[in-house]
Structure formats: C-alpha cells, structure tokens
Design a protein around this motif. Structure first.
Motif, PDB file in Angstrom:
ATOM      1  N   GLU A  99     -54.762 -71.658   5.380  1.00 19.13           N
ATOM      2  CA  GLU A  99     -56.150 -71.020   6.180  1.00 19.13           C
ATOM      3  C   GLU A  99     -55.352 -69.241   6.583  1.00 19.13           C
ATOM      4  O   GLU A  99     -56.153 -68.889   5.959  1.00 19.13           O
ATOM      5  N   ASP A 100     -53.631 -69.326   6.355  1.00 19.25           N
ATOM      6  CA  ASP A 100     -53.667 -67.400   6.751  1.00 19.25           C
ATOM      7  C   ASP A 100     -53.954 -66.747   5.551  1.00 19.25           C
ATOM      8  O   ASP A 100     -54.584 -66.285   5.357  1.00 19.25           O
ATOM      9  N   ALA A 103     -57.886 -66.694   4.612  1.00 23.39           N
ATOM     10  CA  ALA A 103     -58.137 -65.298   5.523  1.00 23.39           C
ATOM     11  C   ALA A 103     -57.672 -63.878   4.496  1.00 23.39           C
ATOM     12  O   ALA A 103     -58.458 -63.076   4.856  1.00 23.39           O
ATOM     13  N   VAL A 104     -56.400 -63.446   3.897  1.00 20.34           N
ATOM     14  CA  VAL A 104     -56.519 -62.152   3.456  1.00 20.34           C
ATOM     15  C   VAL A 104     -56.823 -62.129   2.310  1.00 20.34           C
ATOM     16  O   VAL A 104     -56.879 -60.849   1.662  1.00 20.34           O
ATOM     17  N   VAL A 105     -56.745 -63.246   1.261  1.00 20.71           N
ATOM     18  CA  VAL A 105     -57.435 -63.578  -0.068  1.00 20.71           C
ATOM     19  C   VAL A 105     -59.251 -62.662   0.365  1.00 20.71           C
ATOM     20  O   VAL A 105     -60.411 -61.845  -0.148  1.00 20.71           O
ATOM     21  N   ASP A 135     -57.977 -62.280  12.798  1.00 26.15           N
ATOM     22  CA  ASP A 135     -57.314 -62.256  11.420  1.00 26.15           C
ATOM     23  C   ASP A 135     -56.496 -61.627  10.842  1.00 26.15           C
ATOM     24  O   ASP A 135     -55.207 -61.594  10.110  1.00 26.15           O
ATOM     25  N   SER A 136     -55.671 -61.263  11.737  1.00 25.15           N
ATOM     26  CA  SER A 136     -54.463 -59.951  11.908  1.00 25.15           C
ATOM     27  C   SER A 136     -53.716 -61.486  12.565  1.00 25.15           C
ATOM     28  O   SER A 136     -52.423 -61.125  11.397  1.00 25.15           O
ATOM     29  N   ARG A 137     -53.649 -61.864  13.376  1.00 27.48           N
ATOM     30  CA  ARG A 137     -52.828 -63.169  13.149  1.00 27.48           C
ATOM     31  C   ARG A 137     -52.361 -63.957  11.807  1.00 27.48           C
ATOM     32  O   ARG A 137     -51.400 -64.264  10.815  1.00 27.48           O
ATOM     33  N   HIS A 138     -52.904 -64.296  11.057  1.00 23.88           N
ATOM     34  CA  HIS A 138     -53.914 -65.026   9.812  1.00 23.88           C
ATOM     35  C   HIS A 138     -53.100 -64.026   8.474  1.00 23.88           C
ATOM     36  O   HIS A 138     -52.296 -64.484   7.944  1.00 23.88           O
ATOM     37  N   TRP A 139     -52.816 -62.955   8.812  1.00 19.84           N
ATOM     38  CA  TRP A 139     -52.260 -61.801   8.047  1.00 19.84           C
ATOM     39  C   TRP A 139     -50.924 -61.872   8.213  1.00 19.84           C
ATOM     40  O   TRP A 139     -49.998 -61.618   7.002  1.00 19.84           O
ATOM     41  N   LEU A 140     -50.259 -61.426   9.110  1.00 20.47           N
ATOM     42  CA  LEU A 140     -49.330 -62.427   9.762  1.00 20.47           C
ATOM     43  C   LEU A 140     -48.486 -63.069   8.971  1.00 20.47           C
ATOM     44  O   LEU A 140     -46.901 -63.125   8.803  1.00 20.47           O
ATOM     45  N   GLN A 188     -45.564 -55.567   6.989  1.00 18.36           N
ATOM     46  CA  GLN A 188     -45.687 -56.979   8.590  1.00 18.36           C
ATOM     47  C   GLN A 188     -44.722 -56.011   9.330  1.00 18.36           C
ATOM     48  O   GLN A 188     -45.620 -56.438  10.480  1.00 18.36           O
ATOM     49  N   GLU A 189     -44.041 -55.057   8.930  1.00 19.83           N
ATOM     50  CA  GLU A 189     -43.397 -54.829  10.838  1.00 19.83           C
ATOM     51  C   GLU A 189     -44.205 -54.140  11.225  1.00 19.83           C
ATOM     52  O   GLU A 189     -44.692 -53.739  12.303  1.00 19.83           O
ATOM     53  N   SER A 190     -45.395 -53.025  10.381  1.00 18.54           N
ATOM     54  CA  SER A 190     -46.725 -52.234  10.812  1.00 18.54           C
ATOM     55  C   SER A 190     -47.290 -52.913  11.904  1.00 18.54           C
ATOM     56  O   SER A 190     -47.761 -52.998  12.632  1.00 18.54           O
ATOM     57  N   LEU A 191     -48.394 -54.054  11.454  1.00 17.69           N
ATOM     58  CA  LEU A 191     -48.987 -55.262  11.621  1.00 17.69           C
ATOM     59  C   LEU A 191     -48.208 -55.742  12.538  1.00 17.69           C
ATOM     60  O   LEU A 191     -48.906 -55.531  14.263  1.00 17.69           O
ATOM     61  N   VAL A 192     -46.835 -55.760  13.231  1.00 19.09           N
ATOM     62  CA  VAL A 192     -46.149 -56.569  14.427  1.00 19.09           C
ATOM     63  C   VAL A 192     -46.436 -55.888  15.744  1.00 19.09           C
ATOM     64  O   VAL A 192     -46.943 -55.626  16.510  1.00 19.09           O
ATOM     65  N   GLU A 193     -46.124 -54.138  15.113  1.00 15.57           N
ATOM     66  CA  GLU A 193     -46.214 -53.686  15.732  1.00 15.57           C
ATOM     67  C   GLU A 193     -47.262 -52.729  16.354  1.00 15.57           C
ATOM     68  O   GLU A 193     -47.035 -53.008  17.418  1.00 15.57           O
ATOM     69  N   THR A 194     -48.108 -53.133  15.685  1.00 13.06           N
ATOM     70  CA  THR A 194     -49.510 -52.863  15.596  1.00 13.06           C
ATOM     71  C   THR A 194     -50.355 -54.037  17.163  1.00 13.06           C
ATOM     72  O   THR A 194     -50.875 -53.718  17.776  1.00 13.06           O
ATOM     73  N   LEU A 195     -49.609 -55.591  16.548  1.00 13.34           N
ATOM     74  CA  LEU A 195     -50.348 -56.195  17.421  1.00 13.34           C
ATOM     75  C   LEU A 195     -49.417 -55.981  18.393  1.00 13.34           C
ATOM     76  O   LEU A 195     -50.625 -57.005  19.640  1.00 13.34           O
ATOM     77  N   MET A 196     -48.316 -55.756  18.700  1.00 11.39           N
ATOM     78  CA  MET A 196     -47.375 -55.698  19.959  1.00 11.39           C
ATOM     79  C   MET A 196     -48.336 -55.114  21.335  1.00 11.39           C
ATOM     80  O   MET A 196     -48.719 -53.681  21.273  1.00 11.39           O
ATOM     81  N   PRO A 197     -48.587 -55.842  22.747  1.00 11.51           N
ATOM     82  CA  PRO A 197     -49.085 -55.081  23.628  1.00 11.51           C
ATOM     83  C   PRO A 197     -48.623 -53.812  23.772  1.00 11.51           C
ATOM     84  O   PRO A 197     -47.177 -53.635  23.948  1.00 11.51           O
TER      85      PRO A 197
END
Length: 197
Positions: A99-100, A103-105, A135-140, A188-197
């Motif tokens: 599923e993850d 979602a990227v494809v 979708d961001s969580r799937h990408w992660l 991955q690092e960039s997405l983690v930093e973006t999703l952190m509150p």
C-alpha cells in the motif's frame, strides 16, 4: 536534485522532482513491489472472516533484503515465538508495504510530466507533488523500505564508520545504488522533518 519536502496545509508535504528523479523513484518503487510480492493471499470468494484470519508464512524469507523488511520479532533465541508471530502478522505487514509503495507510484503517475515542452526547454522541468498527510505517511514508509532494501543489498552496516562505501570510484558497479541510497536518505530525512510538529 530534488529540493527538500515542505509542509503544506492539512499536514501534508510537497516536493519538486524533475522527470529523471521521478523516473528513478518510480523504477525503484516498482522493483520494491516486485520484491515484496503479493504474499499468501486468501482464495477469492472465501469466507470474509477466514480472509481476516488467514495465516502467513512461519519461516523467515531466504532473501536477505526480504528478511530485513520482515525481520524475526523474537530473534534466533526464540524461534517458536518468532514463527508464530510471523504467521499472524506478515500478511498484514506485506499488505501495508504494498500500500505504501503503490501510493508513491500513484502520486508519481498522477503528477505526470511538466505542463509543456517550452518549460522543459527553459530548464523548468520540475513537477511539484503535493501529498496529503496520509500519502506523506505512505511515502515515508516506502522510502524507509527502499533504503532498507538497498542498504541490505549494499551490505551497509552501522560499523561502516570510515565511509568506504561512500567514496567508491565512479567505475564501481555499486556506485549508482550508493547514490540512490544517499538520495533516498535525504528525501526520507526531509520528509520526517517536514512531518514533525
């Protein structure tokens, strides 16, 4: 190279990727889907309750990359517990990884190519993908699975402190995969930093 992910309203993320980056990422994700495979799917038309409680494999995968994606929960000291745990959880884990990746494809396919050839001629061939929070969580998840898979194939370990793998000569056949591994790590690092509150 792709810019970093940026937060967008609603808890999602956006990133600009060019056609080459989109193509490489899609190819890697499709290979991941092929590696993960369908698992042991229940027979279509079976009792829905039976499908819900379908048992998975009890033995760890022989492929080291798959073994890294589907590790033993209890290690080698408790093989019976690991076997039971795998039997009741691997199908769901495999489905989540599919599923993850899908979602990227889908996001890459929906984004398509730049709007016009003139934009490409001006060097504006970047497509901005806007991902919802889900979708961001799937990408992660997919980025993590890709890095684990490539890292296993490259035999990356925590002990690689001297960084030999990262200083390969250009003619080394592993170089493209090392570059992909590093690029995916940055994404991955960039997405983690973006999703952190």
């Amino acid at each position: 190279m792709a810019g970093p992910f940026e937060a967008i309203s609603g808890g999602g993320a956006a990133i600009g990727l060019d056609e080459v980056e989109m193509s490489i990422l899609r190819s890697l994700v499709v290979q991941l889907l092929e590696l993960v495979g369908p698992g042991q799917a229940p027979v279509e038309g079976e009792d829905p309750l039976a499908e819900l409680f379908a048992e998975g494999p009890s033995e760890p995968p022989a492929d080291p990359a798959l073994a890294r994606l589907f590790p033993d929960a209890y290690g080698e000291k408790e093989p019976d517990f690991s076997s039971e745990f795998r039997r009741f959880t691997e199908n769901d884990l495999r489905a989540r990884k599919r599923e993850d990746a899908l979602a990227v494809v889908r996001a890459l396919d929906e984004a398509g190519a730049p709007a016009d050839d003139a934009a490409v001629g001006r060097g504006e061939s970047v497509v901005v993908l806007k991902l919802s929070a889900e979708d961001s969580r799937h990408w992660l998840g997919a980025l993590n699975d890709l890095r684990l898979t490539i890292g296993t194939r490259l035999e990356v370990t925590d002990e690689d402190e001297d960084g030999q793998l990262y200083r390969l000569p250009d003619d080394d056949p592993r170089k493209p995969m090392v570059m992909a591994y590093l690029w995916l790590g940055a994404l991955q690092e960039s997405l983690v930093e973006t999703l952190m509150p």
